[in-house]
Motif scaffolding. Structure first.
Motif, PDB file in Angstrom:
ATOM      1  N   ARG A 372     -20.065  19.030  14.261  1.00 39.93           N
ATOM      2  CA  ARG A 372     -18.628  18.311  14.871  1.00 39.93           C
ATOM      3  C   ARG A 372     -18.489  17.161  14.309  1.00 39.93           C
ATOM      4  O   ARG A 372     -17.336  16.601  13.965  1.00 39.93           O
ATOM      5  CB  ARG A 372     -18.709  18.595  16.446  1.00 39.93           C
ATOM      6  N   TYR A 373     -19.365  16.349  14.212  1.00 37.66           N
ATOM      7  CA  TYR A 373     -18.924  14.927  13.880  1.00 37.66           C
ATOM      8  C   TYR A 373     -18.806  14.802  12.432  1.00 37.66           C
ATOM      9  O   TYR A 373     -17.768  14.043  12.206  1.00 37.66           O
ATOM     10  CB  TYR A 373     -20.193  13.653  13.956  1.00 37.66           C
ATOM     11  N   TYR A 374     -19.451  15.712  11.446  1.00 37.74           N
ATOM     12  CA  TYR A 374     -18.775  15.666  10.218  1.00 37.74           C
ATOM     13  C   TYR A 374     -17.362  16.333   9.860  1.00 37.74           C
ATOM     14  O   TYR A 374     -16.624  15.832   9.123  1.00 37.74           O
ATOM     15  CB  TYR A 374     -19.845  16.808   9.462  1.00 37.74           C
ATOM     16  N   ALA A 375     -17.173  17.273  10.919  1.00 37.35           N
ATOM     17  CA  ALA A 375     -15.833  17.792  10.782  1.00 37.35           C
ATOM     18  C   ALA A 375     -14.852  16.755  11.147  1.00 37.35           C
ATOM     19  O   ALA A 375     -13.735  16.707  10.662  1.00 37.35           O
ATOM     20  CB  ALA A 375     -15.666  19.082  11.760  1.00 37.35           C
ATOM     21  N   LYS A 376     -14.897  16.145  12.210  1.00 36.98           N
ATOM     22  CA  LYS A 376     -14.143  15.058  12.763  1.00 36.98           C
ATOM     23  C   LYS A 376     -14.006  13.846  11.680  1.00 36.98           C
ATOM     24  O   LYS A 376     -12.768  13.356  11.596  1.00 36.98           O
ATOM     25  CB  LYS A 376     -14.643  14.323  14.019  1.00 36.98           C
ATOM     26  N   TYR A 377     -14.970  13.629  10.900  1.00 34.71           N
ATOM     27  CA  TYR A 377     -14.878  12.377  10.098  1.00 34.71           C
ATOM     28  C   TYR A 377     -14.101  12.836   8.855  1.00 34.71           C
ATOM     29  O   TYR A 377     -13.241  12.100   8.418  1.00 34.71           O
ATOM     30  CB  TYR A 377     -16.408  12.414   9.415  1.00 34.71           C
ATOM     31  N   SER A 378     -13.974  14.638   8.424  1.00 31.44           N
ATOM     32  CA  SER A 378     -13.381  14.726   7.392  1.00 31.44           C
ATOM     33  C   SER A 378     -11.736  14.841   7.828  1.00 31.44           C
ATOM     34  O   SER A 378     -10.793  14.223   6.987  1.00 31.44           O
ATOM     35  CB  SER A 378     -13.785  16.180   6.914  1.00 31.44           C
ATOM     36  N   LYS A 379     -11.480  15.165   8.918  1.00 30.71           N
ATOM     37  CA  LYS A 379     -10.212  15.270   9.470  1.00 30.71           C
ATOM     38  C   LYS A 379      -9.584  13.788   9.777  1.00 30.71           C
ATOM     39  O   LYS A 379      -8.463  13.717   9.282  1.00 30.71           O
ATOM     40  CB  LYS A 379     -10.251  15.728  10.964  1.00 30.71           C
ATOM     41  N   LEU A 380     -10.254  12.796  10.263  1.00 32.08           N
ATOM     42  CA  LEU A 380      -9.776  11.401  10.449  1.00 32.08           C
ATOM     43  C   LEU A 380      -9.560  10.717   9.188  1.00 32.08           C
ATOM     44  O   LEU A 380      -8.701   9.943   8.736  1.00 32.08           O
ATOM     45  CB  LEU A 380     -10.605  10.749  11.338  1.00 32.08           C
ATOM     46  N   GLN A 381     -10.359  11.386   8.064  1.00 31.97           N
ATOM     47  CA  GLN A 381     -10.309  10.442   6.768  1.00 31.97           C
ATOM     48  C   GLN A 381      -8.846  10.953   6.057  1.00 31.97           C
ATOM     49  O   GLN A 381      -8.392  10.118   5.451  1.00 31.97           O
ATOM     50  CB  GLN A 381     -11.712  11.000   5.778  1.00 31.97           C
ATOM     51  N   ARG A 382      -8.786  12.267   6.225  1.00 37.47           N
ATOM     52  CA  ARG A 382      -7.425  12.805   5.499  1.00 37.47           C
ATOM     53  C   ARG A 382      -6.332  12.121   6.513  1.00 37.47           C
ATOM     54  O   ARG A 382      -5.282  11.847   5.827  1.00 37.47           O
ATOM     55  CB  ARG A 382      -7.515  14.344   5.748  1.00 37.47           C
TER      56      ARG A 382
END
Length: 577
Positions: A372-382
């Motif tokens: 979930r942290y990896y997914a949130k990282y990708s989303k916030l990066q975009r």
């Protein structure tokens, strides 16, 4: 308009009577226009109570009228068209005029009517009387002019300046009223409005807002006597004055506390100039209020959008910490089941590495938290990349809006306001902001025409003169405006026929040279020929440095004020010979 103004207007109209009624128009519920004529002249007489400003005077322009005339208009036409305006009366100096017509009844027989223009307070109106009974009420239902009821004018306890034999006694009453001087004069003397009262008081240096005392009785009696003589002898000084807000005022007696913006040869000519200026000023203020409301709304929404995006961007910039938390969970080699709020790991991103705690969602295991942290990282990066580009655009829109606001504060004509409105609409669309848009058909159409004429200079003539000079002549109101706003340069000389309508003329000397008397006389002759006084043979022409010309905010096209002018007398017949 106060009673003194109506007194001056009715006396000037009386000089043209009798006048035949050619046509009657009812442009709005509070306005009438009579097309009158005689062998002497043609007059478009306006009676209006619009904008809470009673007005009686003439106009050069016929107003826009409904395609289908109102029942009131048809009733007036049936009774008065083809008839005669025989007399205009005024009781005392009250703000009520009685226009006596010889018209026709329903069978075509001759019949007398009286049109009442009651501008005394909010209960007046305009109505047609027959035998003292209101037959037609032109304005909306009013207390004093209701169809089928007798007309009873309001009672007045004020003094009639023209009939009062003892002005010293009246002066004693004014000075004993314990009121500010202006209010005391208005409250005791019939027909004197606030501005005329201020002008009369300023004439002798009496205080305007302070209370008068018995020491002022002689001075007050003196100004009352002088005012009475001016009215009886009909020695009027019609002029247009401007308040600080730009609102025009009509004075038939000198307003000594103000500087006149324009003087006129007759009272009726002054009413025409005042009405043109006032209607333009009202339209300007209305459009200005709408454009400013639009500007404030867009500014508020863009500012809120900018603050929200900056807040979201600050949060999105923290995206990297979620990647680190996911990597630390995986690097620890531990697998915690659900139900844990945190996990102890070795943080090797620090130097030296040390133990730290990573927060966990107790609903998920440690491995699921890492994913979930990896997914949130990708989303916030975009999100951060999108917000960065959006913030750049929004900041650019806000900066552009600030510049638009500065130009809105300086806007002094309708065409500029409409251009700013178009820019605001574009800004709103670019920012996905929904705003109500009101169209200004006539004004916008006129603005488009002016824009075209500016590009092609259709309204300006240019001539080569003696000693290398160049003259620009405005051939219309729009052309005159174009001269002042776009063509004048330092060192130019502005010329205009004195006291009459005419073209603005700009005289430009050759580079590095001064204007010669010969060139000035030549430019003055052009100003004289392009004026209403051209046929008189002798025309006075004012000339002044073009830098002294001022364009009041909200004034109609071609209207300017100036001080320090000199005058040249041009003899047109001599020059023709």
């Amino acid at each position: 308009m106060d009673g003194i103004s109506l007194y001056a207007i009715r006396h000037e109209i009386a000089g043209y009577l009798p006048l035949k009624v050619q046509k009657i128009y009812h442009p709005s519920e509070k306005q009438l226009l009579f097309a009158l004529w005689s062998y002497k002249c043609k007059l478009n007489l306006v009676l209006s109570l619009e904008h809470a400003r009673p007005f009686v005077g003439i106009t050069e322009d016929k107003p826009e009228t409904p395609r289908v005339p109102s029942g009131i208009c048809l009733g007036l036409r049936k009774r008065l068209e083809g008839g005669t305006l025989a007399q205009i009366r005024q009781e005392s100096l009250d703000r009520i005029l009685y226009l006596d017509f010889s018209g026709y009844d329903e069978l075509g027989n001759t019949r007398d009517y009286t049109l009442v223009f009651d501008g005394a307070g909010g209960k007046g109106g305009i109505g047609l009387l027959s035998g003292g009974i209101t037959e037609l009420s032109v304005t909306p239902a009013r207390y004093r002019l209701e169809a089928g009821s007798p007309y009873i004018p309001p009672e007045s306890t004020k003094h009639n300046l023209l009939l009062d034999p003892d002005l010293t006694r009246l002066a004693h009453q004014i000075c004993s009223s314990n009121m500010p001087a202006q209010m005391a004069l208005v409250s005791h003397v019939e027909g004197i409005g606030k501005e005329h009262a201020s002008g009369i008081l300023s004439w002798t240096g009496l205080p305007n807002r302070k209370r008068l005392t018995q020491e002022n009785v002689e001075a007050v009696a003196g100004i009352l006597e002088e005012t009475k003589n001016l009215l009886i002898k009909r020695q009027f000084s019609p002029a247009l004055y401007l308040r600080r807000s730009g609102e025009p005022l009509l004075g038939v007696l000198p307003l000594h506390h103000m500087e006149s913006a324009r003087t006129y040869r007759s009272v009726l000519e002054a009413t025409s100039g005042y009405r043109e200026y006032f209607l333009h000023f009202v339209a300007f203020k209305s459009i200005e209020a709408q454009v400013r409301s639009m500007y404030n709304r867009i500014t508020a929404k863009l500012t809120a959008k900018l603050i929200a995006q900056e807040d979201d961007f600050q949060k999105a910039k923290e995206y990297d910490k979620y990647r680190i938390w996911g990597e630390l969970i995986h690097a620890s080699g531990q697998q915690l089941p659900r139900g844990h709020n945190e996990m102890k790991v070795l943080d090797y991103y620090q130097d030296p590495p040390r133990e730290t705690y990573v927060p966990l969602d107790p609903r998920y295991s440690s491995g699921e938290n890492a994913r979930r942290y990896y997914a949130k990282y990708s989303k916030l990066q975009r999100t951060a990349k999108v917000l960065q580009a959006s913030l750049k655009e929004v900041r650019s829109q806000v900066a552009l809006l600030k510049d638009t606001g500065l130009r809105l504060d300086q806007a002094d004509d309708i065409s500029t306001l409409l251009l700013i409105q178009d820019e605001l609409v574009d800004t709103a669309r670019a920012g996905n902001i929904r705003i109500p848009i009101r169209k200004h058909g006539a004004s916008r159409q006129g603005t488009r025409e002016k824009k075209v004429s500016r590009k092609r200079d259709k309204n300006v003539e240019t001539h080569q003169g003696p000693d290398g000079t160049v003259v620009h002549i405005g051939m219309s109101s729009a052309g005159n405006d174009y001269l002042i706003r776009h063509l004048r340069r330092p060192g130019d000389v502005w010329l205009h026929a004195k006291g009459v309508k005419g073209a603005h003329v700009l005289l430009r000397p050759a580079p590095g040279r001064e204007v010669t008397p010969e060139a000035l006389d030549w430019a003055a002759s052009l100003a004289a020929r392009h004026s209403e006084a051209a046929s008189s043979g002798k025309v006075e022409v004012d000339w002044v440095d073009a830098g002294a010309i001022r364009k009041p905010g909200g004034s109609p096209p071609g209207f300017v004020t100036y001080t320090g002018a000199r005058t040249i007398v041009v003899k047109i017949q001599d020059q023709d010979d």
